[in-house]
Motif scaffolding. Structure first.
Motif, PDB file in Angstrom:
ATOM      1  N   GLU A   1       0.827  -1.202   0.000  1.00 48.38           N
ATOM      2  CA  GLU A   1       0.000   0.000   0.000  1.00 48.38           C
ATOM      3  C   GLU A   1       0.870   1.264   0.000  1.00 48.38           C
ATOM      4  N   LEU A   2       1.959   1.233   0.753  1.00 45.25           N
ATOM      5  CA  LEU A   2       2.870   2.378   0.778  1.00 45.25           C
ATOM      6  C   LEU A   2       3.500   2.588  -0.594  1.00 45.25           C
ATOM      7  N   ILE A   3       3.960   1.523  -1.226  1.00 39.95           N
ATOM      8  CA  ILE A   3       4.570   1.619  -2.556  1.00 39.95           C
ATOM      9  C   ILE A   3       3.575   2.220  -3.546  1.00 39.95           C
ATOM     10  N   ASN A   4       2.348   1.754  -3.525  1.00 44.77           N
ATOM     11  CA  ASN A   4       1.309   2.302  -4.408  1.00 44.77           C
ATOM     12  C   ASN A   4       1.085   3.785  -4.145  1.00 44.77           C
ATOM     13  N   HIS A   5       1.085   4.163  -2.886  1.00 45.94           N
ATOM     14  CA  HIS A   5       0.880   5.566  -2.509  1.00 45.94           C
ATOM     15  C   HIS A   5       2.024   6.446  -3.028  1.00 45.94           C
ATOM     16  N   VAL A   6       3.252   5.995  -2.856  1.00 47.31           N
ATOM     17  CA  VAL A   6       4.413   6.764  -3.309  1.00 47.31           C
ATOM     18  C   VAL A   6       4.416   6.890  -4.835  1.00 47.31           C
ATOM     19  N   GLN A   7       3.935   5.868  -5.532  1.00 45.94           N
ATOM     20  CA  GLN A   7       3.882   5.913  -6.990  1.00 45.94           C
ATOM     21  C   GLN A   7       2.826   6.890  -7.507  1.00 45.94           C
ATOM     22  N   THR A   8       1.755   7.072  -6.756  1.00 40.78           N
ATOM     23  CA  THR A   8       0.633   7.873  -7.256  1.00 40.78           C
ATOM     24  C   THR A   8       0.501   9.252  -6.617  1.00 40.78           C
ATOM     25  N   GLU A   9       1.106   9.463  -5.467  1.00 45.02           N
ATOM     26  CA  GLU A   9       0.950  10.727  -4.739  1.00 45.02           C
ATOM     27  C   GLU A   9       2.281  11.470  -4.634  1.00 45.02           C
ATOM     28  N   ASP A  10       2.192  12.753  -4.369  1.00 43.26           N
ATOM     29  CA  ASP A  10       3.376  13.576  -4.147  1.00 43.26           C
ATOM     30  C   ASP A  10       3.791  13.407  -2.688  1.00 43.26           C
ATOM     31  N   VAL A  11       4.931  12.748  -2.469  1.00 46.64           N
ATOM     32  CA  VAL A  11       5.425  12.468  -1.127  1.00 46.64           C
ATOM     33  C   VAL A  11       6.858  12.988  -1.030  1.00 46.64           C
ATOM     34  N   ASP A  12       7.150  13.722   0.037  1.00 43.83           N
ATOM     35  CA  ASP A  12       8.500  14.252   0.246  1.00 43.83           C
ATOM     36  C   ASP A  12       9.375  13.308   1.063  1.00 43.83           C
ATOM     37  N   ALA A  13       8.766  12.589   2.003  1.00 40.34           N
ATOM     38  CA  ALA A  13       9.554  11.746   2.902  1.00 40.34           C
ATOM     39  C   ALA A  13       8.734  10.564   3.395  1.00 40.34           C
ATOM     40  N   VAL A  14       9.455   9.511   3.765  1.00 46.34           N
ATOM     41  CA  VAL A  14       8.836   8.341   4.384  1.00 46.34           C
ATOM     42  C   VAL A  14       9.600   8.039   5.664  1.00 46.34           C
ATOM     43  N   LEU A  15       8.868   7.908   6.747  1.00 47.69           N
ATOM     44  CA  LEU A  15       9.438   7.465   8.016  1.00 47.69           C
ATOM     45  C   LEU A  15       9.014   6.022   8.198  1.00 47.69           C
ATOM     46  N   MET A  16       9.989   5.128   8.394  1.00 47.33           N
ATOM     47  CA  MET A  16       9.646   3.704   8.415  1.00 47.33           C
ATOM     48  C   MET A  16      10.387   2.929   9.485  1.00 47.33           C
ATOM     49  N   ASP A  17       9.742   1.848   9.874  1.00 50.38           N
ATOM     50  CA  ASP A  17      10.320   0.901  10.815  1.00 50.38           C
ATOM     51  C   ASP A  17      11.267  -0.032  10.051  1.00 50.38           C
ATOM     52  N   ILE A  18      12.180  -0.657  10.757  1.00 51.19           N
ATOM     53  CA  ILE A  18      13.107  -1.613  10.133  1.00 51.19           C
ATOM     54  C   ILE A  18      12.484  -3.003  10.061  1.00 51.19           C
ATOM     55  N   HIS A  19      11.941  -3.477  11.187  1.00 52.49           N
ATOM     56  CA  HIS A  19      11.392  -4.834  11.244  1.00 52.49           C
ATOM     57  C   HIS A  19       9.887  -4.815  11.021  1.00 52.49           C
ATOM     58  N   MET A  20       9.486  -5.417   9.897  1.00 48.94           N
ATOM     59  CA  MET A  20       8.074  -5.581   9.600  1.00 48.94           C
ATOM     60  C   MET A  20       7.876  -7.005   9.094  1.00 48.94           C
ATOM     61  N   PRO A  21       6.704  -7.561   9.256  1.00 55.52           N
ATOM     62  CA  PRO A  21       6.515  -8.975   8.923  1.00 55.52           C
ATOM     63  C   PRO A  21       6.658  -9.320   7.443  1.00 55.52           C
ATOM     64  N   ASP A  22       6.193  -8.456   6.546  1.00 60.76           N
ATOM     65  CA  ASP A  22       6.209  -8.815   5.130  1.00 60.76           C
ATOM     66  C   ASP A  22       7.485  -8.407   4.406  1.00 60.76           C
ATOM     67  N   ILE A  23       8.205  -7.392   4.925  1.00 60.55           N
ATOM     68  CA  ILE A  23       9.433  -6.919   4.270  1.00 60.55           C
ATOM     69  C   ILE A  23      10.279  -6.167   5.290  1.00 60.55           C
ATOM     70  N   GLN A  24      11.587  -6.274   5.149  1.00 62.97           N
ATOM     71  CA  GLN A  24      12.484  -5.504   6.000  1.00 62.97           C
ATOM     72  C   GLN A  24      12.508  -4.052   5.508  1.00 62.97           C
ATOM     73  N   GLY A  25      12.600  -3.117   6.423  1.00 63.99           N
ATOM     74  CA  GLY A  25      12.598  -1.708   6.072  1.00 63.99           C
ATOM     75  C   GLY A  25      13.709  -1.322   5.106  1.00 63.99           C
ATOM     76  N   ILE A  26      14.870  -1.936   5.249  1.00 63.94           N
ATOM     77  CA  ILE A  26      15.990  -1.650   4.343  1.00 63.94           C
ATOM     78  C   ILE A  26      15.614  -2.016   2.909  1.00 63.94           C
ATOM     79  N   ASP A  27      14.998  -3.184   2.726  1.00 64.24           N
ATOM     80  CA  ASP A  27      14.588  -3.617   1.386  1.00 64.24           C
ATOM     81  C   ASP A  27      13.492  -2.717   0.829  1.00 64.24           C
ATOM     82  N   LEU A  28      12.571  -2.335   1.673  1.00 66.65           N
ATOM     83  CA  LEU A  28      11.492  -1.439   1.256  1.00 66.65           C
ATOM     84  C   LEU A  28      12.060  -0.078   0.842  1.00 66.65           C
ATOM     85  N   ALA A  29      13.017   0.417   1.597  1.00 66.09           N
ATOM     86  CA  ALA A  29      13.641   1.700   1.267  1.00 66.09           C
ATOM     87  C   ALA A  29      14.295   1.641  -0.116  1.00 66.09           C
TER      88      ALA A  29
END
Length: 168
Positions: A37-65
């Motif tokens: 959902e975050l990836i879709n949002h960043v692709q479609t909306e004007d976003v300046d920054a993302v604040l994110m956690d490192i450990h998440m169940p579906d993907i690591q924050g480093i990989d998501l970044a």
């Protein structure tokens, strides 16, 4: 400034949103606990920054970044996490900041100021010099006639350009 936040812990997400809403000029455009959902949002909306956690169940924050930076290379990424052992890897991705939980308002304000300063520099720097790319044998970048050392935003970008260079 438009910011998205992602964390798999609902209370942490709610608390970060609460703190960000106390900072003037900040608009939280999305709160997510799902990377897709975050990836879709960043692709479609004007976003300046993302604040994110490192450990998440579906993907690591480093990989998501890395995925987000491949979509939008000028996106500011700051990690908000309880784990300090990933800081070096985060800064290798050119993360703007690394905040340890529990988050304090003053520390979060410092991160927002860093984002603002970086964006001001990015938007105020005029490109007056001539830039060149030469790819005879190896890809090289030049400003005017001086070589530029490339600081790759992600290891994937460096790998892809290095691979494609073999076929030129």
């Amino acid at each position: 400034m438009k910011i998205c936040i992602i964390d798999d812990e609902p209370l942490a997400l709610q608390y970060l949103d609460f703190l960000l809403n106390k900072i003037a000029g900040v608009q939280v455009t999305g709160k997510f606990n799902n990377a897709t959902e975050l990836i879709n949002h960043v692709q479609t909306e004007d976003v300046d920054a993302v604040l994110m956690d490192i450990h998440m169940p579906d993907i690591q924050g480093i990989d998501l970044a890395e995925q987000l930076l491949n979509i939008k290379p000028v996106l500011n990424i700051a990690f908000v996490t309880a784990y300090n052992e990933y800081a070096v890897r985060a800064f290798e991705l050119n993360a703007l900041d690394y905040i340890l939980k529990p988050v304090q308002l003053e520390r979060l304000q410092l991160t927002i100021e860093r984002i603002k300063e970086k964006d001001e520099i990015l938007h105020k720097t005029p490109l007056k010099a001539a830039y060149h790319i030469k790819n005879l044998g190896a890809v090289r970048f030049y400003k005017e006639e001086s070589p530029i050392e490339v600081k790759w935003r992600t290891s994937k970008a460096k790998e892809l350009l290095g691979r494609s260079n073999r076929f030129w």
